[in-house]
Every structure is written in C-alpha cells, then in structure tokens.
Design an enzyme around this catalytic site. Structure first.
Site, short mmCIF file in Angstrom:
data_model
loop_
_atom_site.label_atom_id
_atom_site.label_comp_id
_atom_site.label_asym_id
_atom_site.label_seq_id
_atom_site.Cartn_x
_atom_site.Cartn_y
_atom_site.Cartn_z
N HIS A 308 0.79 -1.05 0.04
CA HIS A 308 0.01 -0.17 -0.08
C HIS A 308 0.91 1.24 0.17
O HIS A 308 2.07 1.36 0.69
CB HIS A 308 -1.08 0.16 1.22
CG HIS A 308 -2.12 0.75 1.16
ND1 HIS A 308 -2.05 2.34 1.22
CD2 HIS A 308 -3.45 0.73 0.75
CE1 HIS A 308 -3.21 2.83 1.19
NE2 HIS A 308 -3.96 1.94 0.82
N ASP A 366 -7.79 -5.16 0.02
CA ASP A 366 -8.39 -6.20 -1.37
C ASP A 366 -7.98 -7.67 -1.14
O ASP A 366 -8.40 -8.48 -1.82
CB ASP A 366 -7.90 -5.82 -2.78
CG ASP A 366 -8.50 -4.35 -2.92
OD1 ASP A 366 -7.44 -3.45 -3.19
OD2 ASP A 366 -9.65 -4.00 -2.96
C1 SDX Z 1 -6.08 0.03 -3.04
O1 SDX Z 1 -4.27 4.57 -2.04
C2 SDX Z 1 -5.44 3.95 -1.39
O2 SDX Z 1 -5.81 4.39 -0.47
C3 SDX Z 1 -5.88 2.80 -2.21
C4 SDX Z 1 -6.98 2.02 -1.62
C5 SDX Z 1 -8.20 2.74 -1.23
O3 SDX Z 1 -8.83 2.23 -0.12
O4 SDX Z 1 -8.62 3.39 -2.08
O5 SDX Z 1 -6.53 1.53 -0.09
C6 SDX Z 1 -7.24 0.64 -2.25
O6 SDX Z 1 -5.96 0.43 -4.09
C7 SDX Z 1 -5.25 -0.87 -2.27
C8 SDX Z 1 -4.07 -1.63 -3.00
C9 SDX Z 1 -4.74 -2.56 -3.73
N1 SDX Z 1 -3.44 -3.04 -4.97
C10 SDX Z 1 -2.79 -4.24 -5.15
O7 SDX Z 1 -3.08 -4.94 -4.00
C11 SDX Z 1 -2.04 -4.32 -6.06
C12 SDX Z 1 -0.82 -4.90 -5.48
N2 SDX Z 1 0.14 -3.70 -4.58
C13 SDX Z 1 1.04 -3.00 -5.59
O8 SDX Z 1 0.91 -2.92 -6.62
C14 SDX Z 1 1.68 -1.53 -4.64
O9 SDX Z 1 1.91 -2.22 -3.59
C15 SDX Z 1 0.85 -0.51 -4.63
C16 SDX Z 1 0.18 -0.20 -6.07
C17 SDX Z 1 -0.74 -0.86 -3.52
C18 SDX Z 1 1.38 0.63 -4.09
O10 SDX Z 1 2.41 0.97 -5.03
P1 SDX Z 1 3.79 1.90 -4.40
O11 SDX Z 1 3.31 2.61 -3.21
O12 SDX Z 1 4.14 2.61 -5.70
O13 SDX Z 1 4.73 1.00 -4.08
P2 SDX Z 1 5.92 0.41 -5.02
O14 SDX Z 1 5.45 0.13 -6.13
O15 SDX Z 1 7.03 1.49 -5.00
O16 SDX Z 1 6.58 -0.63 -4.16
C19 SDX Z 1 7.51 -0.53 -3.18
C20 SDX Z 1 8.33 -1.69 -3.39
C21 SDX Z 1 8.90 -2.02 -4.72
O17 SDX Z 1 10.01 -2.77 -4.64
P3 SDX Z 1 11.48 -1.97 -4.72
O18 SDX Z 1 11.62 -1.26 -6.08
O19 SDX Z 1 11.52 -1.07 -3.50
O20 SDX Z 1 12.55 -3.14 -4.75
O21 SDX Z 1 7.73 -2.82 -2.85
C22 SDX Z 1 7.55 -3.49 -4.04
C23 SDX Z 1 7.79 -2.90 -5.49
O22 SDX Z 1 8.39 -3.79 -6.19
N3 SDX Z 1 6.19 -4.00 -4.03
C24 SDX Z 1 5.65 -5.23 -4.32
C25 SDX Z 1 4.29 -5.31 -4.10
N4 SDX Z 1 3.72 -4.19 -3.74
C26 SDX Z 1 5.19 -3.35 -3.80
N5 SDX Z 1 6.38 -6.53 -4.65
C27 SDX Z 1 5.35 -7.68 -4.90
N6 SDX Z 1 4.05 -7.53 -4.58
C28 SDX Z 1 3.38 -6.51 -4.38
N7 SDX Z 1 2.23 -6.36 -4.15
#
Ligand code: SDX
Length: 431
Positions: A308, A366
């Site tokens: 998140h 989710d």
């Molecule tokens: C919702 O914003 C809100 O409030 C949203 C929400 C709401 O109520 O409105 O809470 C609802 O959208 C919840 C999120 C649902 N999405 C998912 O579950 C999809 C999977 N999650 C990711 O795509 C991700 O965690 C996000 C999109 C939720 C957040 O992305 P960020 O903040 O841009 O984080 P990032 O991509 O920069 O990740 C930081 C690190 C990265 O690794 P490094 O580059 O530091 O090595 O964490 C890793 C990412 O690769 N990472 C993950 C991951 N989520 C982040 N690696 C594997 N699996 C994941 N799910």
C-alpha cells in the site's frame, strides 16, 4: 497562520525563500509551495505524488505507520462493528453521526431515489452479456447526468445534496441491473422495505420464479464491506474525482471518472486480481514459487492484495475483513474453502519473508474481500463493482468538499519537458 516555515535555497543563485507550513489537526502538515515557480522558476517534481498534499480535507485521516483509519474522527474498527453503511454515508457527507430522526430522514431520501429512469435499462441491452461489469457501471454512471439535469448545478447546495443522495441510492440498482444483464436474467427493481444491503442482495440474486430469502449473515457482511470501502483520503480514484470535478463538470461525470480509475488492478481492481492470483497459484504447494515470482524484479507478477502506498503496517480494513471472512465462510459452511486456506498460507509465508518485511508489504483491503464476495455468490468480475458501491459516498463527499473549498482551482499540473528542441517542418519529399 502557522509561524512554522521551511526555507528553500537555490545554491546556484544563492536565493533563499521561506515557505509557510500548513498544519492539520492530525498527521503531517504541508509546505505551501504555491509560489515556488514564481520565486525560483522551477516546478516541484513528485511522480505518483508520494510527498504531495493536493488539498485540505476534514473527511478521512490515515496514519499509515500506525495502521489507523478515521472517518470524520471515528475509528474504522468502531464504525465497522457498530454502524451501518447508510449511517457512515451520512457521517462522510455531513461530518456528524446522525440523530435517530436524521438517520430516518436520510434513509427515507436514499430509499426514494433507488429507482433509475426506465430508459436506462436499454443501455444494458447495448452491451454483450459478458461485458466487464466495470465497463457497464462506468458507462451508465456517466449517463446519469443525461437524466438528472435538476441535480447537476454544482453551485447550488441543494442540487449538490440531491445529487449525492441520488448517486448513493442508484449505484446498487445499476450494479444489480449490470449483474442481471451479465447472467441473462430479468432486472429486479429495488424494494423500499429492504435495507440498503438487503436491497442490493435482492437485486442481485432474486428471480421471478421463487421467493428470495435474504441471509442476515450475508446482509451484515455486505454492509460492513461497504463501510470499510466508503472512503480513503486522496487515493487514486478519489483524486481523479476531485481533478475531474475541478473543471466544473457535473458530479455524475466526475464519479464516473472515479469508477474508471478504480478499475485498475493496482487500485480497486486488485480484489478481482487477488482471486485470479489464487486461482493461478492453485495449491499451497505452489506458494513458495509465486512468492519468488513476486520478488523477482524481472517478473511482472506481484502479490495482489499486498502492499500500500500509505499503510506501512497492517491495513486496518484487512484485519477486520479477515475476521469477517472467517465468520462468513463458517456461517455458510464454506470454512474449508481451499482458496481461504491458500490465502492464509500466502499471507503467513509472505509476512515471514524479508522482501515483504523490509518493504513493509502487508495485506491490504483487497486481499480477503474477494473471498467474502465469492462466498456471497458474487462473481469475480463484479468485485470491483462492489468496491465502487462502497466508495461512492466517499467520492461524492470529497467532490462536495472540493467544490465548496474556496482554495481549490482547476487542477493543472506542469511537467519537466524532455522532448525535442524547436525545429522546422520538413516536407515529406525531403525526409
Ligand atoms: C487500494 O491509495 C489507497 O488508499 C488505495 C486503497 C483505497 O482504499 O482507495 O487502499 C485501495 O488500491 C489498495 C491497493 C490494491 N492494490 C494491490 O493490492 C496491487 C498490488 N500492490 C502493489 O501494486 C503496490 O503495493 C501498490 C500499488 C498498492 C502501492 O504501490 P507503491 O506505493 O507505488 O509502491 P511501490 O510500487 O513503489 O513498491 C515499493 C516496493 C517496490 O520494490 P523495490 O523497487 O523497492 O525493490 O515494494 C514492491 C515494489 O516492487 N512491491 C511489491 C508489491 N507491492 C510493492 N512487490 C511484490 N508484490 C507487491 N504487491
């Protein structure tokens, strides 16, 4: 005006400027950088808006480190346990929990607006039966402004309130119609004697051929899920609603833009993606392999329902949903659902893995919600529609707050231009 300022110094020109810090009542304040371009000739750069406050808001507070979520100051845990979705909708819209009379009046108004114009039913016939329900919802919500002209005067408070009640009231009816089109059954009209969530279940699952009994466990679980999704500060879809609304477009069009943004798998589409991920993993024996895939930078696979932007702790909604998931599946004799077992194992292994621990990746709203929707008989393609139903009062409350905020102007970000310098046109014969 806060005495707190932050000084920015351009170490090339030596110019220093003090910028005021705007403080809130909870959480971080914000450096007011409105004049930074005028002072320095530079923009600020923050792709993804990780450090950018787009507005001031009284509606929802999140402390991502502590896993705190408050709607108008009330903890989500207390609202999920004691409140109802309509009561929470009133809270988000008006800022206070309603008195008994206020709740009765609000419920009566929502009930009065649950039907949609009969012509709207024809829209669904234009879709193939297997059209994605979010495509149908987004299209039909956008079309509401074609029917409800008397509630799109954004400068009239009564018109704004009427629109808010209409959109909250009509979303379940539109979702029900999309579902019936999807399964090829006749549409079901709302019934005023039913609760908001009972009405939704009835419009989804009742058929002309037999009486439909609303399961109270399903009704309560659905109402709680709607509460948990009702608002979430300046998330992507809410920010989309605000940006669209900032142009002065009508509120139905702004909410439709929120539906479109929510659909993405990185956002509200994640609940559908979690179930597809569990289907793909298939068996607990494959969990380790998929955890490795999620950690592999060269592999696009991500652990859906994990991570998140704001929560660097457990999403408090996920904690509540996981408990409800166990209760609902048990009540429905589905406690041995292999996908629940798989989800629990996936969470357990991920939370012991340094990759997830170091990055503070926890289950979000989710991760478990889809398992409840599935237990209620809602197909995977409809999970994000359910998210949109829940988020509607938050969207329209945030839209109204933006509309009433004298500081808000049309949203128009700038950029760092990295393209070609000016050059003259070359006729094709000379290229
Ligand atoms: C919702 O914003 C809100 O409030 C949203 C929400 C709401 O109520 O409105 O809470 C609802 O959208 C919840 C999120 C649902 N999405 C998912 O579950 C999809 C999977 N999650 C990711 O795509 C991700 O965690 C996000 C999109 C939720 C957040 O992305 P960020 O903040 O841009 O984080 P990032 O991509 O920069 O990740 C930081 C690190 C990265 O690794 P490094 O580059 O530091 O090595 O964490 C890793 C990412 O690769 N990472 C993950 C991951 N989520 C982040 N690696 C594997 N699996 C994941 N799910």
């Amino acid at each position: 005006m806060s005495k707190h300022t932050v000084t920015v110094t351009d170490n090339t020109s030596g110019k220093s400027v003090e910028f005021p810090v705007k403080e809130g009542t909870h959480g971080p304040g914000a450096i007011d950088i409105k004049s930074v371009y005028k002072e320095f000739g530079y923009f600020t750069y923050d792709p993804g808006f990780t450090s950018t406050a787009s507005c001031r808001s009284d509606i929802t507070f999140i402390d991502g480190d502590e896993g705190v979520l408050l709607y108008r100051g009330y903890p989500i845990e207390q609202l999920a346990e004691h409140s109802t979705f309509l009561e929470v909708s009133h809270l988000l819209l008006y800022g206070e929990l309603p008195t008994a009379d206020e709740l009765d009046a609000f419920t009566a108004s929502i009930t009065k607006h649950t039907m949609v114009n009969e012509s709207l039913k024809d829209f669904f016939d234009g879709f193939h039966y297997n059209a994605h329900p979010m495509a149908m919802l987004t299209a039909v919500v956008s079309s509401l402004s074609a029917f409800y002209h008397d509630s799109i005067d954004i400068n009239d408070p009564e018109s704004r309130e009427l629109c808010a009640h209409r959109i909250i009231a009509k979303m379940p009816t539109i979702a029900g119609a999309a579902f019936k089109h999807f399964v090829g059954e006749p549409f079901v009209y709302p019934k005023n004697r039913l609760s908001y969530s009972g009405n939704l279940l009835n419009m989804l699952f009742s058929r002309p051929t037999e009486d439909y009994e609303i399961n109270p466990v399903a009704e309560k679980a659905l109402d709680q899920l709607l509460i948990l999704h009702a608002d979430h500060e300046q998330n992507a879809s809410t920010s989309t609603v605000r940006l669209a609304g900032s142009t002065g477009t009508n509120p139905f069009a702004a909410i439709a833009s929120g539906c479109a943004a929510l659909w993405g798998p990185a956002h509200g589409g994640a609940n559908e993606a979690v179930l597809r991920m569990l289907e793909e993993i298939g068996d607990v024996r494959n969990v380790a392999h998929y955890i490795d895939k999620a950690k592999d930078k060269d592999d696009p696979f991500r652990l859906m329902g994990f991570g998140h932007r704001v929560y660097k702790n457990y999403d408090p909604r996920a904690t509540i949903i996981r408990k409800t998931c166990h209760e609902v599946l048990h009540a429905m004799n589905m406690a041995d659902d292999p996908q629940l077992e798989l989800a629990i194992k996936l969470e357990e292994i991920a939370l012991q893995d340094d990759y997830f621990v170091e990055r503070k990746l926890y289950p979000n709203v989710d991760f478990y919600s889809g398992l409840i929707y599935k237990a209620l008989g809602i197909p995977t393609q409809f999970f994000t529609v359910m998210f949109a139903l829940g988020r509607t009062p938050g969207w329209i409350a945030q839209w109204a707050e933006m509309t009433e905020d004298g500081e808000q102007r049309i949203g128009r970000p700038r950029q760092i231009y990295t393209g070609a310098a000016r050059r003259d046109y070359v006729p094709v014969v000379k290229r």
